[in-house]
Design a protein around this motif. Structure first.
Motif, PDB file in Angstrom:
ATOM      1  N   GLU A  89     -68.232  34.734  53.488  1.00 24.04           N
ATOM      2  CA  GLU A  89     -68.800  35.988  53.806  1.00 24.04           C
ATOM      3  C   GLU A  89     -69.849  35.963  55.217  1.00 24.04           C
ATOM      4  OE1 GLU A  89     -69.191  39.262  51.762  1.00 24.04           O
ATOM      5  OE2 GLU A  89     -67.659  38.512  50.392  1.00 24.04           O
ATOM      6  N   PHE A  90     -70.681  35.161  55.243  1.00 24.59           N
ATOM      7  CA  PHE A  90     -71.680  34.553  56.316  1.00 24.59           C
ATOM      8  C   PHE A  90     -70.821  34.408  57.437  1.00 24.59           C
ATOM      9  CE2 PHE A  90     -75.876  34.261  57.558  1.00 24.59           C
ATOM     10  CZ  PHE A  90     -75.732  33.458  58.627  1.00 24.59           C
ATOM     11  N   ILE A  91     -69.892  33.600  57.533  1.00 23.55           N
ATOM     12  CA  ILE A  91     -69.159  33.253  58.602  1.00 23.55           C
ATOM     13  C   ILE A  91     -68.489  34.403  59.133  1.00 23.55           C
ATOM     14  CG2 ILE A  91     -67.180  31.603  59.403  1.00 23.55           C
ATOM     15  CD1 ILE A  91     -68.339  29.701  57.816  1.00 23.55           C
ATOM     16  N   ASN A  92     -67.619  35.386  58.192  1.00 30.74           N
ATOM     17  CA  ASN A  92     -66.999  36.301  58.704  1.00 30.74           C
ATOM     18  C   ASN A  92     -67.885  37.364  59.249  1.00 30.74           C
ATOM     19  OD1 ASN A  92     -64.440  35.201  57.884  1.00 30.74           O
ATOM     20  ND2 ASN A  92     -64.549  36.316  55.755  1.00 30.74           N
ATOM     21  N   LYS A  93     -69.225  37.621  58.891  1.00 26.07           N
ATOM     22  CA  LYS A  93     -69.996  38.805  59.390  1.00 26.07           C
ATOM     23  C   LYS A  93     -70.910  38.295  60.411  1.00 26.07           C
ATOM     24  CE  LYS A  93     -69.659  41.534  55.271  1.00 26.07           C
ATOM     25  NZ  LYS A  93     -70.197  42.364  54.253  1.00 26.07           N
ATOM     26  N   SER A  94     -71.118  37.117  60.823  1.00 24.55           N
ATOM     27  CA  SER A  94     -71.690  36.466  62.099  1.00 24.55           C
ATOM     28  C   SER A  94     -70.994  36.564  63.252  1.00 24.55           C
ATOM     29  CB  SER A  94     -72.647  35.188  61.837  1.00 24.55           C
ATOM     30  OG  SER A  94     -71.494  34.146  61.642  1.00 24.55           O
ATOM     31  N   LYS A  95     -71.613  37.151  64.114  1.00 22.34           N
ATOM     32  CA  LYS A  95     -70.889  37.450  65.514  1.00 22.34           C
ATOM     33  C   LYS A  95     -71.632  36.238  66.500  1.00 22.34           C
ATOM     34  CE  LYS A  95     -70.507  42.367  65.216  1.00 22.34           C
ATOM     35  NZ  LYS A  95     -69.292  42.206  64.485  1.00 22.34           N
ATOM     36  N   PRO A  96     -70.713  35.715  67.308  1.00 22.74           N
ATOM     37  CA  PRO A  96     -71.215  34.389  68.160  1.00 22.74           C
ATOM     38  C   PRO A  96     -72.302  35.457  69.244  1.00 22.74           C
ATOM     39  CG  PRO A  96     -68.737  34.960  68.655  1.00 22.74           C
ATOM     40  CD  PRO A  96     -69.387  35.869  67.351  1.00 22.74           C
ATOM     41  N   LEU A  97     -73.258  34.431  69.765  1.00 25.06           N
ATOM     42  CA  LEU A  97     -73.952  35.155  70.763  1.00 25.06           C
ATOM     43  C   LEU A  97     -73.262  35.487  72.042  1.00 25.06           C
ATOM     44  CD1 LEU A  97     -76.864  35.511  71.396  1.00 25.06           C
ATOM     45  CD2 LEU A  97     -77.300  33.103  71.762  1.00 25.06           C
ATOM     46  N   PHE A  98     -72.489  34.459  72.470  1.00 24.66           N
ATOM     47  CA  PHE A  98     -71.676  34.921  73.586  1.00 24.66           C
ATOM     48  C   PHE A  98     -70.217  34.651  73.503  1.00 24.66           C
ATOM     49  CE2 PHE A  98     -75.486  32.357  74.868  1.00 24.66           C
ATOM     50  CZ  PHE A  98     -76.012  33.194  75.502  1.00 24.66           C
TER      51      PHE A  98
END
Length: 98
Positions: A89-98
């Motif tokens: 879930e953390f990976i799915n909801k985190s957005k890359p910085l660039f």
């Protein structure tokens, strides 16, 4: 930090009853405390949860485990059981910085 003497492997299927063969609540959460002292952070729980946790520590734990250690054991178990789900879930909801 002390290593646990007894380890229990638990498999959880969501929305289904979990079976703990030859394990009781005391052996999971009230026997070995891993904290030498209180942590440096305060947390707040509802009055209802505080009352329940206090009764568990007092009655089942026979006043041998402080409330903060019981809660730490419960959280340790939760993070162990749901680690894969939390990471996904953390990976799915985190957005890359660039």
């Amino acid at each position: 930090m002390k290593k646990p003497k007894n380890q229990v492997e638990v498999t959880v299927k969501l929305h289904q009853q979990v079976a703990y063969d030859n394990v009781n609540y005391e052996s999971l959460f009230l026997s070995d405390t891993f904290m030498d002292k209180r942590g440096h952070k305060s947390i707040y729980v509802s009055s209802e949860h505080h009352t329940r946790l206090s009764r568990i520590a007092n009655v089942i734990g026979e006043d041998k485990i402080p409330l903060y250690a019981l809660l730490d054991n419960i959280l340790r178990h939760h993070f162990t059981v749901f680690e894969d789900m939390l990471i996904k879930e953390f990976i799915n909801k985190s957005k890359p910085l660039f």
